[in-house]
Design an enzyme around this catalytic site. Structure first.
Site, PDB file in Angstrom:
ATOM      1  N   LYS A 182       0.844  -1.202   0.000  1.00  0.00           N
ATOM      2  CA  LYS A 182       0.000   0.000   0.000  1.00  0.00           C
ATOM      3  C   LYS A 182       0.879   1.251   0.000  1.00  0.00           C
ATOM      4  O   LYS A 182       0.631   2.199  -0.737  1.00  0.00           O
ATOM      5  CB  LYS A 182      -0.893   0.044   1.256  1.00  0.00           C
ATOM      6  CG  LYS A 182      -1.954  -0.985   1.322  1.00  0.00           C
ATOM      7  CD  LYS A 182      -2.879  -0.745   2.514  1.00  0.00           C
ATOM      8  CE  LYS A 182      -2.199  -0.913   3.854  1.00  0.00           C
ATOM      9  NZ  LYS A 182      -1.817  -2.283   4.176  1.00  0.00           N
ATOM     10  N   CYS A 242     -11.942   1.132  17.266  1.00  0.00           N
ATOM     11  CA  CYS A 242     -10.654   0.522  16.971  1.00  0.00           C
ATOM     12  C   CYS A 242      -9.762   0.456  18.193  1.00  0.00           C
ATOM     13  O   CYS A 242      -9.198  -0.593  18.506  1.00  0.00           O
ATOM     14  CB  CYS A 242     -10.064   1.342  15.821  1.00  0.00           C
ATOM     15  SG  CYS A 242      -8.325   1.403  15.644  1.00  0.00           S
ATOM     16  N   MET A 253      -7.191  -5.628  17.070  1.00  0.00           N
ATOM     17  CA  MET A 253      -8.648  -5.637  17.071  1.00  0.00           C
ATOM     18  C   MET A 253      -9.283  -6.878  17.683  1.00  0.00           C
ATOM     19  O   MET A 253     -10.403  -6.830  18.146  1.00  0.00           O
ATOM     20  CB  MET A 253      -9.155  -5.431  15.645  1.00  0.00           C
ATOM     21  CG  MET A 253      -8.785  -4.070  15.096  1.00  0.00           C
ATOM     22  SD  MET A 253      -9.143  -2.757  16.246  1.00  0.00           S
ATOM     23  CE  MET A 253      -7.616  -1.860  16.212  1.00  0.00           C
ATOM     24  N   GLY A 306      -4.488   0.883  14.803  1.00  0.00           N
ATOM     25  CA  GLY A 306      -4.866   0.586  13.429  1.00  0.00           C
ATOM     26  C   GLY A 306      -4.712   1.764  12.495  1.00  0.00           C
ATOM     27  O   GLY A 306      -4.539   1.594  11.306  1.00  0.00           O
ATOM     28  N   GLN A 307      -4.767   2.975  13.027  1.00  0.00           N
ATOM     29  CA  GLN A 307      -4.782   4.141  12.153  1.00  0.00           C
ATOM     30  C   GLN A 307      -3.533   4.995  12.351  1.00  0.00           C
ATOM     31  O   GLN A 307      -2.900   4.938  13.391  1.00  0.00           O
ATOM     32  CB  GLN A 307      -6.036   4.986  12.421  1.00  0.00           C
ATOM     33  CG  GLN A 307      -7.324   4.203  12.171  1.00  0.00           C
ATOM     34  CD  GLN A 307      -8.548   5.087  12.346  1.00  0.00           C
ATOM     35  OE1 GLN A 307      -8.949   5.755  11.434  1.00  0.00           O
ATOM     36  NE2 GLN A 307      -9.121   5.070  13.536  1.00  0.00           N
TER      37      GLN A 307
END
Lengths: 288, 218, 850, 84
Positions: free
Chosen positions: C86, C181, C372, C409-410
């Site tokens: 990505k 999250c 998660m 996660g972010q």
């Protein structure tokens, strides 16, 4: 005097319906793609209807010659088709099923409609196609390739409509051009190896055009409209035979439809019996 | 009519055939046939590197057995089987697959093999029977080999951890990162081409299928 | 052209030959032309990857005002020039064909659910409309407005919004998607340490002897970090990796041992490890004595599905805890014998014992990593507690290579959502709204009159509540940014007006800051085109507390605008008639960055961000503002104690630019700003230890040389949390567990990565991973389309048995990146009663062939 | 331009000489030598020319086998005419 008003071309109507039905059948998988099982799919080379495998026997022969092996699956499909035509009459395929014939008939009409005059009308002997078929089988054997299937315009007409690919498109275009400008029905009558194959098979056919000599007035209408070759009608019209037994007859029924005197009919008769009766008639005439 | 007449009749037909053959036409046909044969043999060389659908035997016998009926094309639920055109030489009309444009998805019931009327596509009962080709990694262009976490081919592989496995090795000159090197295991790779289809590197694609059994021509 | 084609052909020919000849070598003297990069950038600017919480550094090549290349930043110590796939195609996310470049207004609400019905508008018209609707709803009732932010907003953007909503509108209905999250991790951090975010850093990955992944598919979700974990394993034979999971993933594939447990029983497994350690006296007595206080809490929490849960008796006291003795704690744990837990979880007792021994082995450094699987859990907060409990018992925390490490996660879940306090109950820098001292401190930093923030002492709606209330028509105005709620929220059947009783999303006025026509945009009334990634300057804070700046590289596309600008423009309109004291409210809040004449920020991207960051920095550097410092130090004795705000000290803005980001607390030593890699751990500041923190607030010389100075009594809490049943269990009608998650190729809801052709090609559709046995039973073949039906909704999806994830019989898995395969229609929205984070992993479904 | 890749197998100790010899031929490029195998590419205008070029390789002392691996002949002008 007999009534010369035009009668209904029954055979031609039925035949057209069958021809278009076949065409539609082969298009069904594309016209209406039903998720899951299509009751029919395939091409004229090989298809499946309700799970029954059908394979063009001439194609199968080429495969057998090319691969030098015989497989049961292949045989089953080919024998089914073969048996069908063997029992009825070989070139019924040409007259009733083959889309190339349908299109050529249509071309012929167009030509008449536009009054295209042919400068040459090449004629080739109708037995040539048997030789071509033999050569193709020999070539298939020698090259290990199903030779005709690479150029086959019959498969391609279908594929062409669907995929628009293949050399067959070119052979088909060549055939159409020949038909319209140079020679009448030369492809079907004299060149097509599949026709040649079925011509041989047609010897054994059990359906025949039968003449009623009492009604025939020798107008020769039948010969003019014959899709195969006028000469196949010579024995019945001019030489006293009762049944048209030539392998080339497609049972298209055009002669029947065009006979104003109702002298012609299509009748079931075992091939051997038909031949025997023909011979007897000949003997009778000679003796008479 | 006796048996003899019948036989005579048959011979009469044959006779007609022979008599009607114009010598010149015959010669033409012969010459044409030979020329065609030459052409075909030459063209035959042209189909070597094409990927065939599952169950195709070696190229020569495939070409001999394929009746060019297109049933496999119609049967393919993923529409990935294409039909050879004139550029395929004698392979014209035969089915082939371009993995980059759509790879074989290895359907569980192999409809293409199922419908084949000849033995051109045959002998496939389960995925491991398939031997379409084998994947080859382009080591110059693979970004995973440079240390990037890609390995798309590995995760996309329907035979993950068999046909493609990962070799974890320390990146040169960097003791805190690993190179996840995709390893293609020839004995498991069936050549479906999903890796080639999915590879994120283009021009050239970093993993390609080498069609089965490429043998020397000389 | 011809030449390069030729060389490519040749290269291909050679590669075939190499393969055919069985040559191993890649070092062929191949002359194949190197692909010469088409365009040489004029300059390279520094940025941070905008995807996962890892925070890889990237360099952006800019030419003629366009981003032409991105590469991993080789100077960044964290990723050393590496990216995942990505990140490799990062630059392309900005140039999808359908970028939104003009404000859009929908006049007819019945057209919601598609992009039809929008008309283009000017910024003034769109902003006026948004402000007017916000003002109307706000005037009606403050609870009828909400803002839903994101862990993908830059720090300064989150800061502007937090200030506008909390101080400007005096409203707590503001929450980030981090609620979906990280909330369980956050609440546990606050419960246990009274400060958010992990003590360790990514360097722990290079030193641990034992890795334990709890419900974390790091191989896919944290690709480059996983490369680091693997490197440690590859270079050291003795390193072991235990994967504790409910289904085999790519992470399990490389683990030395996989502990495959029945969903929800992870709670019991962690307790069994604790119990084993206690029963066999393997715990670190001195560490426990010096550092740990034991607690118990409310049990039998039932399940938070009904809207009234939070207000119910159990909902109110669910978070209560009380001190207990270690003996009592041990007694509570004693129920979790290996036999009992093995029976309950399906994990062999010997595996649990083996792992417990690894934890207890004083010579092994153990690093727990989780995401998660632990957080999106109806007992997510509890599960976090249970992991800490193990680490506390054996004293393995806050030391290099050792510790419980919650991954995010972010890209800025920590930096923006958590540190800026974008939550309904929080203020910046670990402060909470219901603490008067925290409000006073915030007022001091923001120049607000004392008591001005008292109206927001009650926490507002958390995320699930916002959407539940919206769906019922109780919210008139919803504004979202940097998220795609219409794909990522659970139970979309309820939230996307698929049921007649839940039509709020159609009736409400929804504003969406977006870059692409996502599904969320399709439900909006106004879409405001936002500047994307490096079209503005911003800052992310990653999982290891690293704050990093990404530079503005190019101008926003079309008329797109920076989110910060949009927020302030609306604030200016909404606050036009509002006064704070005798000054206009807007001037008090944003006067320092806004030039009224220009109707724009006072400076360029750099200057504006610096100004905002420097104000934000006062929260953690109170010495910069005497009024704030007075409350921090409790100089007037008004409060029980000081606040220790410096515990998350930040460096001046420009320091982050000259370093590749820094992990807070950042301390000034002799004019140098030094980061802290191991919080609470005593050692040299220069080497990344928390020397200044421990010396200033903690005690030197305690067990393991650590001191948890921010915790109450300087002792973090080990809270006993039992095993409790999952919200739903498989039965005859719904026999499958349905787990959801993320894959490497696509980022979250796919709105960006699916517009990168290479990534979309790599993973073109979402599939339902199933076990072959289950497929055979149901007559399903690989590739068949099925309907997945839960009590809450249904969706259609194709089945895969290829094995990317390998669920055991009775379990199915699907990723959520594909908006055409909207799996969240079926996922329930039961949430953890403490953190309010919904459980995406355990919906019960049945599967029918279509 | 027709591009083919070929694996030439040789007597083990002749591999170097053979590689050198092959390298001298016009249109031939030696890419890799491993053990007794040499990997080369051949560039020629047509298929026939490729064949002419490579058929003599077997004459080189030390060469055991010449195996064509891959051949890209889509640009062969003569073939184009023949096919259509």
């Amino acid at each position: 005097m007999k009534n010369h008003s035009k009668k209904l071309p029954k055979w031609t109507i039925v035949r057209r319906i069958v021809q278009f039905a076949v065409l539609l059948l082969f298009l069904t998988p594309f016209l209406a793609e039903i998720e899951g099982e299509n009751f029919f799919f395939g091409t004229l080379s090989s298809s499946e209807i309700l799970g029954i495998m059908l394979t063009d026997p001439f194609g199968a022969l080429q495969i057998i010659f090319a691969s030098k092996t015989v497989h049961t699956v292949l045989l089953i499909g080919a024998v089914t088709i073969f048996a069908f035509y063997f029992l009825i009459r070989g070139r019924v395929f040409c007259g009733w099923v083959c889309p190339v014939n349908l299109i050529l008939e249509f071309c012929n009409r167009l030509r008449k409609l536009f009054k295209i005059k042919k400068r040459y009308d090449v004629k080739v002997n109708r037995y040539t196609k048997i030789w071509i078929a033999l050569i193709i089988l020999a070539l298939s054997f020698a090259s290990s390739l199903p030779v005709y299937e690479m150029f086959n315009p019959i498969g391609t007409v279908m594929k062409g409509i669907i995929f628009a690919t293949g050399l067959g498109v070119w052979s088909f275009i060549a055939i159409v051009i020949a038909e319209v400008f140079f020679a009448t029905r030369i492809w079907c009558r004299s060149l097509c190896p599949i026709g040649g194959f079925y011509q041989v098979v047609g010897k054994a056919g059990n359906f025949h055009v039968k003449i009623d000599h009492d009604k025939c007035i020798h107008c020769n209408h039948c010969k003019q409209v014959c899709l195969a070759d006028s000469e196949i009608l010579v024995p019945v019209v001019d030489q006293g035979a009762i049944y048209v037994t030539a392998g080339d007859c497609m049972l298209c029924g055009k002669c029947v439809d065009h006979c104003n005197d109702n002298a012609l009919r299509i009748v079931p008769k075992l091939a051997l019996v038909a031949k025997k009766e023909n011979d007897m008639k000949k003997v009778e005439e000679k003796s008479a | 009519m006796d048996e003899r007449t019948k036989v005579q009749y048959v011979f009469l037909d044959m006779e007609k055939v022979v008599l009607n053959m114009n010598f010149l036409t015959g010669l033409k046909v012969l010459v044409g046939g030979l020329a065609g044969y030459q052409l075909l043999s030459l063209m035959k060389k042209g189909t070597r590197s094409v990927l065939r659908p599952p169950g195709a035997s070696d190229e020569d016998s495939f070409l001999a057995q394929c009746i060019r009926c297109d049933k496999c094309v119609q049967a393919c639920p993923h529409d990935v089987i294409k039909v050879g055109d004139a550029s395929h030489g004698v392979g014209i009309g035969t089915p082939y697959i371009v993995p980059r444009e759509g790879a074989c998805q290895l359907c569980e019931d192999f409809p293409c093999v199922e419908v084949c009327p000849t033995e051109a596509l045959s002998g496939i009962k389960k995925v491991s029977d398939v031997k379409m080709g084998v994947a080859v990694l382009d080591r110059e262009n693979c970004i995973a080999l440079k240390g990037n976490r890609c390995e798309v081919c590995y995760r996309a592989c329907p035979l993950i951890d068999q046909a493609i496995t990962i070799n974890y090795k320390l990146r040169e000159g960097d003791n805190i990162h690993t190179i996840f090197e995709p390893i293609i295991n020839k004995e498991y790779c069936v050549g479906c081409g999903i890796c080639e289809e999915r590879c994120v590197v283009s021009e050239p694609v970093a993993i390609r299928i080498k069609p089965r059994e490429i043998e020397g021509l000389f | 052209m011809e030449l390069s084609r030729r060389s490519l052909l040749k290269a291909a020919a050679v590669s075939f030959a190499l393969a055919a000849a069985g040559c191993s070598s890649s070092k062929s003297s191949s002359t194949s032309a190197k692909q010469d990069s088409a365009v040489q950038p004029d300059e390279w600017k520094k940025a941070v990857c905008r995807f996962c919480g890892t925070g890889c550094g990237v360099l952006c090549g800019v030419k003629d005002g366009k981003l032409v290349a991105t590469i991993g930043d080789p100077d960044n110590g964290s990723n050393k020039g590496l990216n995942c796939v990505k990140g490799y195609y990062l630059g392309k996310i900005m140039y999808g064909e359908d970028r939104l470049t003009k404000p859009l207004i929908r006049d007819d609400k019945t057209t919601k659910g598609s992009m039809d019905g929008f008309r283009e508008a000017t910024w003034d018209e769109a902003l006026d409309l948004v402000a007017q609707k916000l003002k109307e709803a706000h005037a009606k009732d403050k609870s009828r407005i909400a803002f839903w932010g994101s862990g993908q907003m830059a720090i300064t953007e989150g800061y502007i919004m937090s200030k506008f909503w909390k101080a400007g509108l005096l409203c707590n209905n503001i929450d980030p998607n981090a609620r979906l999250c990280m909330a369980s991790a956050v609440v546990a951090f606050m419960n246990v340490f009274q400060t958010d975010e992990p003590a360790g850093s990514y360097s722990d990955l290079d030193e641990a002897d034992v890795f334990v992944t709890w419900g974390a598919n790091m191989a896919e979700a944290h690709p480059v970090l996983y490369s680091r974990l693997t490197a440690r394993k590859v270079s050291n034979k003795g390193v072991r990796h235990y994967d504790i999971t409910t289904l085999r993933t790519r992470t399990s594939e490389t683990a030395d041992k996989v502990l495959l447990f029945k969903p929800q029983t992870d709670l019991a497994i962690a307790n069994a490890i604790c119990n084993y350690i206690i029963q066999n006296k393997l715990y670190d007595e001195k560490f426990i004595h010096d550092h740990v206080q034991f607690k118990a809490g409310t049990e039998n929490l039932s399940h938070a599905y009904e809207d009234g849960y939070d207000a119910s008796e159990i909902g109110q006291k669910g978070g209560d805890v009380w001190n207990i003795e270690f003996a009592e704690f041990a007694k509570m744990m004693s129920k979790y014998t290996l036999e009992y837990v093995s029976e309950l979880s399906g994990v062999p007792a010997s595996d649990i014992e083996e792992l417990a021994k690894e934890f207890a082995n004083p010579n092994r450094k153990v690093l727990s990593l989780w995401t998660m699987g632990v957080n999106q859990h109806t007992r997510g907060t509890w599960m976090n507690h249970n992991i800490y409990n193990i680490h506390f018992l054996v004293g393995k925390i806050a030391k290099p290579g050792c510790g419980p490490f919650s991954l995010t996660g972010q890209p800025s879940a920590c930096g923006t959502a958590r540190e800026v306090g974008l939550f309904s109950h929080r203020l910046p820098a670990d402060l909470v709204v219901n603490n008067p001292q925290h409000r006073r401190f915030t007022e001091a930093v923001w120049d607000l009159p004392e008591g001005y923030l008292d109206p927001i002492e009650t926490p507002g709606f958390h995320t699930v509540k916002i959407f539940r209330e919206l769906s019922k028509g109780n919210i008139d105005f919803l504004w979202t940014a940097s998220n795609n709620w219409a794909v990522s929220m659970p139970n979309l059947t309820r939230f996307l007006a698929k049921k007649p009783e839940y039509q709020g999303v159609i009736d409400g006025f929804i504003v969406v800051n977006e870059v692409y026509p996502t599904l969320s945009a399709q439900y909006a009334d106004v879409v405001l085109p936002a500047a994307m990634w490096v079209e503005r300057e911003g800052q992310f804070g990653n999982a290891e507390r690293r704050t990093a700046v990404f530079e503005k590289c190019v101008e926003p596309m079309g008329e797109a605008k920076w989110d910060g600008w949009i927020f302030v423009q609306v604030a200016k309109r909404v606050l036009a008639d509002v006064k704070i004291g005798d000054k206009p409210a807007f001037d008090v809040l944003f006067g320092f960055v806004w030039d009224k004449e220009k109707d724009d920020f006072v400076g360029d991207a750099r200057k504006t961000n610096r100004l905002l960051f420097e104000e934000y920095r006062i929260f953690s550097n109170p010495e910069l503002k005497p009024a704030a410092q007075a409350i921090n130090k409790n100089t007037e004795g008004k409060f029980e104690s000081g606040l220790k705000m410096e515990n998350k000290q930040l460096a001046p803005y420009d320091e982050y630019l000259s370093h590749n980001g820094m992990t807070w607390p950042v301390r000034e030593v002799n004019g140098q700003w030094l980061e802290t890699k191991w919080r609470f751990s005593y050692g040299k500041q220069e080497e990344g230890y928390d020397q200044i923190g421990v010396e200033t607030y903690g005690d030197v010389g305690l067990a393991n040389d650590v001191s948890f100075y921010k915790s109450a009594d300087k002792k973090p809490s080990a809270v006993f949390r039992p095993y409790e049943e999952p919200a739903e269990s498989p039965d005859e009608e719904y026999p499958f567990w349905f787990c959801t998650g993320r894959f490497l190729e696509h980022w979250h809801s796919g709105s960006m990565t699916r517009r990168v052709p290479e990534l979309n090609r790599a993973l073109p559709e979402a599939l339902l991973d199933m076990n072959r046995e289950d497929c055979n039973k149901l007559g399903i073949k690989n590739g068949d389309k099925v309907k997945v039906i839960s009590r809450h909704g249904e969706f259609e999806i194709k089945v895969s048995t290829a094995g990317r994830t390998q669920p055991n019989p009775g379990m199915v898995f699907a990723p959520f990146f594909a908006e055409e395969t909207l799996i969240n229609l079926a996922v329930h929205d039961y949430y953890c009663p403490l953190s309010k984070e919904p459980d995406y992993k355990k919906t019960c479904v049945r599967i029918e062939k279509v | 331009m027709v591009i083919s890749s070929i694996v030439v197998e040789t007597v083990q100790d002749k591999v170097k000489q053979v590689a050198e010899k092959l390298g001298e031929c016009e249109g031939v490029e030696v890419h890799h030598v491993e053990g007794y195998k040499i990997i080369i590419t051949v560039e020629a205008e047509t298929l026939d020319a490729s064949y002419d070029l490579t058929k003599d390789f077997i004459q080189i002392t030390g060469v055991l086998a010449v195996n064509l691996i891959y051949c890209n002949f889509e640009d062969d002008p003569t073939l184009k005419n023949k096919v259509v």
